[in-house]
Design a protein around this motif. Structure first.
Motif, short mmCIF file in Angstrom:
data_model
loop_
_atom_site.label_atom_id
_atom_site.label_comp_id
_atom_site.label_asym_id
_atom_site.label_seq_id
_atom_site.Cartn_x
_atom_site.Cartn_y
_atom_site.Cartn_z
N ASP A 122 0.83 -1.21 0.00
CA ASP A 122 0.00 0.00 0.00
C ASP A 122 0.87 1.26 0.00
N ALA A 123 1.94 1.24 0.80
CA ALA A 123 2.80 2.42 0.88
C ALA A 123 3.44 2.72 -0.47
N VAL A 124 3.96 1.69 -1.13
CA VAL A 124 4.60 1.88 -2.43
C VAL A 124 3.58 2.33 -3.47
N ALA A 125 2.44 1.66 -3.51
CA ALA A 125 1.44 1.95 -4.54
C ALA A 125 0.88 3.36 -4.39
N HIS A 126 0.51 3.73 -3.18
CA HIS A 126 -0.10 5.05 -2.98
C HIS A 126 0.93 6.18 -3.15
N ALA A 127 2.18 5.91 -2.80
CA ALA A 127 3.21 6.92 -3.05
C ALA A 127 3.43 7.11 -4.55
N ALA A 128 3.46 6.00 -5.29
CA ALA A 128 3.67 6.07 -6.74
C ALA A 128 2.48 6.73 -7.44
N ALA A 129 1.27 6.49 -6.90
CA ALA A 129 0.06 7.01 -7.54
C ALA A 129 -0.25 8.45 -7.19
N SER A 130 0.47 9.01 -6.22
CA SER A 130 0.19 10.38 -5.81
C SER A 130 0.90 11.37 -6.73
N ASP A 131 0.43 12.61 -6.67
CA ASP A 131 1.05 13.64 -7.51
C ASP A 131 2.26 14.29 -6.85
N GLY A 132 2.35 14.17 -5.52
CA GLY A 132 3.39 14.90 -4.80
C GLY A 132 4.70 14.16 -4.72
N GLU A 133 5.57 14.65 -3.86
CA GLU A 133 6.85 14.01 -3.61
C GLU A 133 6.63 12.62 -3.04
N ILE A 134 7.48 11.70 -3.44
CA ILE A 134 7.38 10.35 -2.90
C ILE A 134 8.05 10.33 -1.53
N ALA A 135 7.26 10.09 -0.52
CA ALA A 135 7.77 10.05 0.85
C ALA A 135 7.04 8.96 1.60
N ILE A 136 7.77 7.97 2.05
CA ILE A 136 7.18 6.83 2.75
C ILE A 136 7.67 6.83 4.18
N ASP A 137 6.75 6.72 5.11
CA ASP A 137 7.09 6.62 6.53
C ASP A 137 7.50 5.18 6.82
N PRO A 138 8.78 4.92 7.08
CA PRO A 138 9.23 3.53 7.28
C PRO A 138 8.49 2.84 8.41
N ALA A 139 8.18 3.57 9.47
CA ALA A 139 7.54 2.94 10.63
C ALA A 139 6.16 2.40 10.26
N SER A 140 5.37 3.19 9.54
CA SER A 140 4.03 2.73 9.19
C SER A 140 4.07 1.71 8.06
N ALA A 141 5.03 1.87 7.14
CA ALA A 141 5.10 0.96 6.00
C ALA A 141 5.49 -0.45 6.41
N THR A 142 6.33 -0.57 7.42
CA THR A 142 6.81 -1.90 7.82
C THR A 142 6.15 -2.42 9.08
N ALA A 143 5.16 -1.65 9.59
CA ALA A 143 4.55 -2.05 10.87
C ALA A 143 3.52 -3.16 10.70
N GLY A 144 2.94 -3.26 9.53
CA GLY A 144 1.86 -4.23 9.34
C GLY A 144 2.34 -5.66 9.40
N ALA A 145 1.42 -6.54 9.77
CA ALA A 145 1.75 -7.97 9.85
C ALA A 145 1.98 -8.53 8.45
N ARG A 146 2.85 -9.50 8.37
CA ARG A 146 3.11 -10.19 7.10
C ARG A 146 2.32 -11.49 7.11
N PRO A 147 1.27 -11.59 6.33
CA PRO A 147 0.43 -12.79 6.38
C PRO A 147 1.14 -13.99 5.78
N ALA A 148 0.66 -15.17 6.14
CA ALA A 148 1.15 -16.38 5.50
C ALA A 148 0.76 -16.34 4.03
#
Length: 926
Positions: free
Chosen positions: A122-148
């Motif tokens: 989601d972080a990569v896709a929404h950053a790429a799809a936005s019009d502004g500067e690409i800026a990803i918050d590492p804490a929120s981007a990597t905080a989610g659980a990794r499903p099986a």
């Protein structure tokens, strides 16, 4: 050195030292300095984790930037404007010819490339799809659980991507219809736009896996039917909430969902299967097998409606025409060996028939001509043991009881004999599905590419096959950049596949099949190592199906149906948001992959075959030398698959090899993990290697050819992209982990007395290890070839220089140094663990070797078994007899867990996060 900035600065300073000492390795030196800090307590694993988190975020940002650059512009308004320009045509006939046939078939496959967690995606896709500067918050981007990553998860992700693709296509179709209505008001209602088709093999691909039960495939197809019908109903509801067809579609969707739930249950009991099957095969007013009536009704209503409503109705009819009663078409896939076993059981029970012989073709030709179709039911599926036959029976049931209109593809992997295709055709006729199934041989093995032209000539000479192709309206083939790119190199594979495609055009013309289409499915992946050109979407589409190959079909009067795959989590990123999906389809429409100019000037790459063929053969031979080299094989498998994260439901080792020896061979691991290991070792050998050597002695003439050839420049763009991320020093650094002299010298001069015992033990243990020599030899071979490559590149313009190249290279170097630090920490901890008695035939040396080959989870399991911390206490027993022992002084092995086992586990977990960061810098997994 506790910040990424510190590490980047130090690595840059160390790189300067290579001018004085050419063999100096800055990556390994940085890892040594970090290791010394870590082992004396001046750096902690917490500090390492903080730096890794920052590097992860920056790598995700790089990934988002690359995604945007491939799809830009991403803003919907910009793509609407780009499409409006594409819609301009001189007359209605030309407009219909262009837009009533697919520019591309897009197949959403599920090879194991689900590298990112949902939050990271989601972080990569929404950053790429936005019009502004690409800026990803590492804490929120990597905080989610990794499903099986199960098959169900892969299927859900595929359906989500296809849904966005469908919505984007609807927007394009609506624009097409609106444009036609304005330009040709008297004719536009005759337009039936079909710019794209979508398909999937998730849940239907049986090549290399035995874990997909037949009822899973049926259940998936029913679930897809339910989802698509619900989406049709939603679209119709938006047009008219009281439309008379709306309730029919809603009830049909509910019925399909109920049947999907039936087939998602455990159907191993014949009674349970009987109930589910009888419900599906019974008559029911809600059961739809065709959308033809709905398409006709919507088209007829559009003819009498006001323009906005008419456009909306025809857009819905176009979606139904494209997808049928599913989220898209489906591709079953089996292996040629599975088909051979099935046909022998049916036609050659004594095993006397050689399927590579002309006699086999004659035998199959007669069998096809004389075959009497057989009826089947779901019991036939349940009791069938042959994978290949079971797939044909499943297709028959899908066509009979789920969707009678949508064709089904039968892909045949590792297909090297024309008899294999005839065997598939025999089974298609045996089960009454030949008029709806496209049998598609896959060419990707060395043998198939080398002899593919003769294969096609022989197959298309068969009258039974030609008659079948005319019924289907197409000749279908699949070309693979997976094993091909691994075994002959990505550049030679692409050139060999291109020649094969040209031979197909020739064979079709020679055998009178110019009146049917050529459907060419190019199954490249998303990485450079699997045939996805990183330069642009135009390059991505032209790399597997070049303008030269397209011209061969156009000049023969053969309609071309190009098809490509979007593989796994990496490929689905292009459709992860509505904006990205529209941008992706717009870039494809701009490239017009189904078309080419037959009058375009000849590319000199194909005229100067004295140069280009020699170049192709030299690169192929160099790649083959690596493949056959014990050095290369040992280096790639030095860590097994322990450098990699789990990225899919299909096993990474071939299933027949699960119980093989601990020392793996290259042929035991699949192409994606092979390429992923090359990324992690720092050098995409199967993309870069051999190009320089092929130019040796003829630099000027070859450079002149490549400069003047679009195909040649495209080739160099691919090589430059890989080379920009490559580091031979990193390859060599991995070998130093196994350098006995390094460990023996590390405590020298009393700098690390506290490690002297562990270092001595490592030095003694690794004296016999061959990996230091292996990595040094490989690095030397790569360096010699790279010197020649750089000499060639100096003569060629850099058409698309990588942005922030040095910053990216430094970031990868820091990632590699941090990982090497963590590995050294693991090695030191592992060798310091106290001796323990042999348990379950596992010794301490076995555990050490597990750690050294990164079979860390296995090693930790054995260590926890050897040093338990949970065991019965005397108070757990209700005994009348008193006891003074144990007296509470024994705390078990808690200290060993704390000081050795847990640090190894944490270091390994952190190293796998670095794996993801490096793959993101490369732009894909494997």
């Amino acid at each position: 050195m506790k910040t990424v900035a510190d590490l980047l600065g130090r690595l840059q300073a160390l790189h300067a030292d290579t001018a004085q000492t050419p063999i100096f390795n800055p990556v390994f030196q940085l890892s040594l300095e970090l290791s010394r800090l870590l082992e004396r307590g001046d750096l902690t694993l917490d500090d390492c984790e903080a730096m890794i988190a920052q590097l992860e975020g920056e790598a995700l940002q790089h990934r988002a930037d690359r995604l945007r650059s491939m799809t830009a512009p991403v803003a919907p308004a910009a793509n609407d404007a780009a499409l409006a320009e594409l819609f301009e045509e001189a007359d209605f006939a030309a407009f219909r010819m262009r837009w009533e046939r697919p520019q591309l078939h897009a197949v959403f496959t599920a090879h194991p490339t689900f590298l990112l967690s949902p939050a990271e995606t989601d972080a990569v896709a929404h950053a790429a799809a936005s019009d502004g500067e690409i800026a990803i918050d590492p804490a929120s981007a990597t905080a989610g659980a990794r499903p099986a990553i199960t098959l169900d998860y892969e299927h859900q992700q595929a359906m989500a991507a296809i849904a966005n693709a469908q919505d984007a296509r609807d927007r394009i179709v609506s624009g097409l219809l609106s444009h036609a209505a304005r330009e040709w008001p008297a004719d536009w209602l005759r337009l039936q736009p079909l710019p794209f088709r979508f398909a999937s093999w998730v849940g239907y691909d049986m090549d290399g896996r035995t874990d997909i039960r037949w009822h899973v495939s049926i259940g998936f197809r029913l679930a897809e039917k339910a989802q698509r019908l619900a989406r049709y109903a939603e679209a119709l509801g938006r047009i008219d909430g009281k439309h008379p067809l709306l309730s029919e579609l809603q009830h049909a969707a509910s019925y399909a969902q109920e049947r999907a739930e039936d087939f998602s249950a455990d159907l191993s009991d014949p009674a349970a299967l009987s109930v589910a099957a009888n419900r599906l095969t019974a008559r029911d007013p809600r059961k739809l097998l065709s959308l033809a009536r709905y398409i006709d009704a919507l088209e007829a209503e559009a003819a009498t409606s006001q323009r906005p409503r008419a456009v909306a109705l025809k857009t819905l009819a176009a979606a139904m025409r494209a997808d049928g009663l599913g989220m898209g078409w489906i591709h079953f896939r089996v292996n040629a060996k599975q088909l051979h076993n099935a046909v022998r059981r049916r036609l050659d029970p004594e095993g006397s028939l050689d399927l590579a012989s002309k006699g086999a073709i004659v035998h199959l030709r007669n069998a096809i001509a004389e075959v009497t179709p057989l009826r089947v039911n779901f019991a036939s599926l349940a009791i069938e043991s042959s994978t290949a036959i079971r797939q044909f029976v499943a297709m028959a049931q899908i066509l009979s009881h789920i969707d009678a209109d949508a064709p089904i593809r039968m892909l045949v992997a590792e297909c090297e004999e024309p008899a294999t295709v005839l065997a598939a055709l025999y089974f298609a006729k045996l089960f009454g599905v030949a008029d709806k199934v496209d049998v598609s041989p896959l060419f990707e093995t060395e043998t198939a590419l080398e002899h593919g032209g003769r294969f096609l000539d022989a197959l298309l000479e068969e009258e039974e096959y030609r008659a079948y192709a005319r019924v289907r309206g197409r000749v279908s083939v699949q070309t693979g950049f997976s094993d091909a790119g691994r075994f002959v190199g990505q550049v030679p594979a692409s050139l060999a596949i291109e020649r094969l495609q040209g031979r197909l055009a020739q064979a079709m013309e020679t055998n009178g099949l110019s009146d049917v289409a050529a459907l060419i499915f190019d199954t490249h992946g998303e990485s450079m190592g699997r045939g996805a050109h990183p330069g642009s979407f135009a390059d991505r589409l032209a790399w597997p199906l070049s303008p030269w190959a397209r011209r061969r079909f156009v000049r023969a009067g053969i309609r071309l149906e190009p098809e490509v795959s979007f593989q796994g989590g990496d490929g689905y990123l292009y459709f992860a948001t509505p904006e990205l999906a529209l941008a992706t389809l717009t870039r494809i429409a701009e490239a017009r992959p189904a078309e080419t100019d037959p009058q375009a000037p000849a590319d000199q790459f194909y005229r100067r075959t004295d140069l280009s063929l020699d170049f192709y053969r030299a690169v192929r031979d160099h790649q083959h030398q690596h493949l056959e080299s014990r050095t290369y094989s040992r280096a790639v498998t030095a860590f097994g698959l322990g450098l990699l994260n789990s990225t899919g439901s299909r096993v990474s080792r071939r299933q027949s090899d699960i119980n093989a020896d601990r020392e793996m061979s290259l042929r035991q691991i699949r192409a994606i993990p092979h390429n992923a290991v090359l990324q992690q070792l720092g050098y995409p050998v199967n993309v870069i290697a051999g190009i320089g050597t092929a130019a040796d002695g003829n630099y000027d003439e070859l450079a002149q050819l490549l400069r003047g050839s679009e195909r040649g420049r495209q080739l160099i763009r691919l090589v430059r992209s890989a080379n920009a991320l490559a580091s031979i020093k990193t390859v060599a650094a991995f070998g130093e982990l196994f350098n006995s002299a390094y460990w023996a010298s590390r405590p020298y001069r009393g700098m690390e007395d506290h490690l002297s015992e562990a270092c001595e033990a490592l030095a003694e243990y690794l004296v016999k290890d061959d990996r230091i020599g292996v990595f040094r030899r490989l690095a030397s071979r790569l360096r010699v070839d790279a010197l020649k490559l750089h000499r060639l590149l100096e003569l060629l313009p850099d058409e698309s220089p990588m942005r922030n190249r040095e910053a990216v290279r430094r970031a990868i170097g820091v990632c590699q140094a941090l990982r090497l630090t963590l590995f050294q920490h693991m090695f030191l901890r592992a060798v310091s663990i106290p001796m323990f008695s042999r348990v379950n035939d596992i010794s301490r040396d076995d555990v050490l070797e597990m750690v050294f080959t990164l079979r860390v989870e296995e090693a930790l399991a054995e260590l926890r078994r050897a040093f338990p911390t949970s065991f019965p206490q005397i108070g757990d027993f209700d005994l009348t007899e008193a006891a003074d022992y144990p007296d509470g002084s024994d705390d078990g092995y808690q200290a060993i867990r704390r000081d050795f086992i847990e640090p190894i586990e944490r270091a390994y977990t952190l190293s796998r996060r670095i794996t993801t960061a490096i793959a993101n810098q490369f732009g894909a997994h494997g």
